[in-house]
Design a protein around this motif. Sequence first.
Motif, short mmCIF file in Angstrom:
data_model
loop_
_atom_site.label_atom_id
_atom_site.label_comp_id
_atom_site.label_asym_id
_atom_site.label_seq_id
_atom_site.Cartn_x
_atom_site.Cartn_y
_atom_site.Cartn_z
N PRO A 1 54.96 60.46 44.93
CA PRO A 1 53.65 61.51 44.52
C PRO A 1 53.90 62.32 43.48
O PRO A 1 55.03 63.12 43.87
N VAL A 2 53.32 62.37 42.55
CA VAL A 2 53.34 63.26 41.47
C VAL A 2 53.26 64.79 42.04
O VAL A 2 54.09 65.49 41.77
N VAL A 3 52.28 64.94 42.90
CA VAL A 3 52.09 66.15 43.84
C VAL A 3 51.95 65.92 45.03
O VAL A 3 51.53 64.67 45.57
N GLU A 4 51.97 66.93 45.84
CA GLU A 4 51.93 66.85 47.41
C GLU A 4 50.41 66.55 47.99
O GLU A 4 50.36 65.80 48.98
N GLN B 1 53.57 61.40 34.99
CA GLN B 1 53.34 62.61 35.67
C GLN B 1 51.88 63.15 35.81
O GLN B 1 51.68 64.32 35.82
N LYS B 2 51.01 62.07 36.07
CA LYS B 2 49.51 62.43 36.05
C LYS B 2 48.95 61.84 37.38
O LYS B 2 49.20 60.47 37.42
N GLN B 3 48.68 62.54 38.24
CA GLN B 3 48.29 62.26 39.63
C GLN B 3 46.88 61.03 39.41
O GLN B 3 46.82 60.05 40.32
N GLU B 4 46.08 61.12 38.39
CA GLU B 4 45.09 60.32 38.32
C GLU B 4 45.52 59.00 37.98
O GLU B 4 44.96 57.95 38.29
N ASN B 5 46.68 58.85 37.27
CA ASN B 5 47.02 57.68 36.92
C ASN B 5 47.76 57.08 38.28
O ASN B 5 47.42 55.74 38.17
#
Length: 338
Positions: free
Chosen positions: A111-114, A87-91
């Motif tokens: 995608p975790v976020v859009e 749940q981490k975008q950087e990962n």
Amino acid sequence: MKKLLKSKIMMLVMISLVLFLAACSSGSTGGDAGSNGNKEGEKSSEKLVIGFSQVGAESEWRTANTESVKKAITDAGHELKFSDAQQKQENQIKAIRSFIAQKVDAIVFSPVVETGFETVLKEAKSAGIPVFLADRAVDIKDDSLWVTFLGSDFVEEGRKAANWLVEEMADEDGEVNIVELQGTVGSAPAIDRKEGFEEVMADHQNFKIIKSQSGDFTRAKGKEVMEAFLKSDGDNIDVLYSHNDDMAIGAIQAIEEYGLKPGEDIKIIGVDAVKGAFEAMAAGKMNVTVECNPLFGPQLVDLIEAHISGEKLEKRISVEESIYTMDQAEELLPTRKY
């Protein structure tokens, strides 16, 4: 006379040899054509290397979705490279860059976020690697950075939840107070499920969302946020609208610990239709769940193979889904696969 006979025999032998060679040549050409046909067939089913970056393992739904996609890739004979973003975008961005460096044939990710993926998707495009969005969409102006989106219509799921509630409580004269457990902030399902729900509620002024906060799609966080809702507005809450079933199940525990009856004192609406939701409905503790089907792995692999073979795909492809209520739960529970 003998010389003439010998010459005729030699001529017949030569003619026969020429005919034989011509026949062989013709047969060889046919064989090459068949061989080319086989190569084309092999090309459409060639072994691919597919990188799959998943959001995480925050819910029963996500676990089922991960297993469906992983199994479909390996069952089709392809090589899987898997990464859990936790749940981490950087990962997730790091994983996609790793897939690019490994020169995979295709990238799949939820995608975790859009937002925030444009740069890394441009890198994938520059490397000639097609990207497929699974379950969640991205908010990017240049839609050439991804091939297609396969998943649910989250806005419609929100509408289904709201329409069920309006019909269920049509006889209520006074205000209906709703608390909302949102999904991960910035994620497509959280944004869209809220939008669809509020779109319907805009036409029904007696339905009010009095509290709304993210429970991050997890049971633990759903319980924690519901405890805060109950502490501030426990006697005024009529309905809980949860963006997924796992948060709703966590909230049910909080409601029981508070001394109220979930499903009766507070109506519970969830999304996903996981097995845990059917168990809660069968026990009378949850009223309804809107289906979000995670088992689309085989369909996703078919789309990847079709694209690699040169087929043009629609930019958005939806899976078929339904809505299930408390009175259906006991009968359907044994059939649930996730």
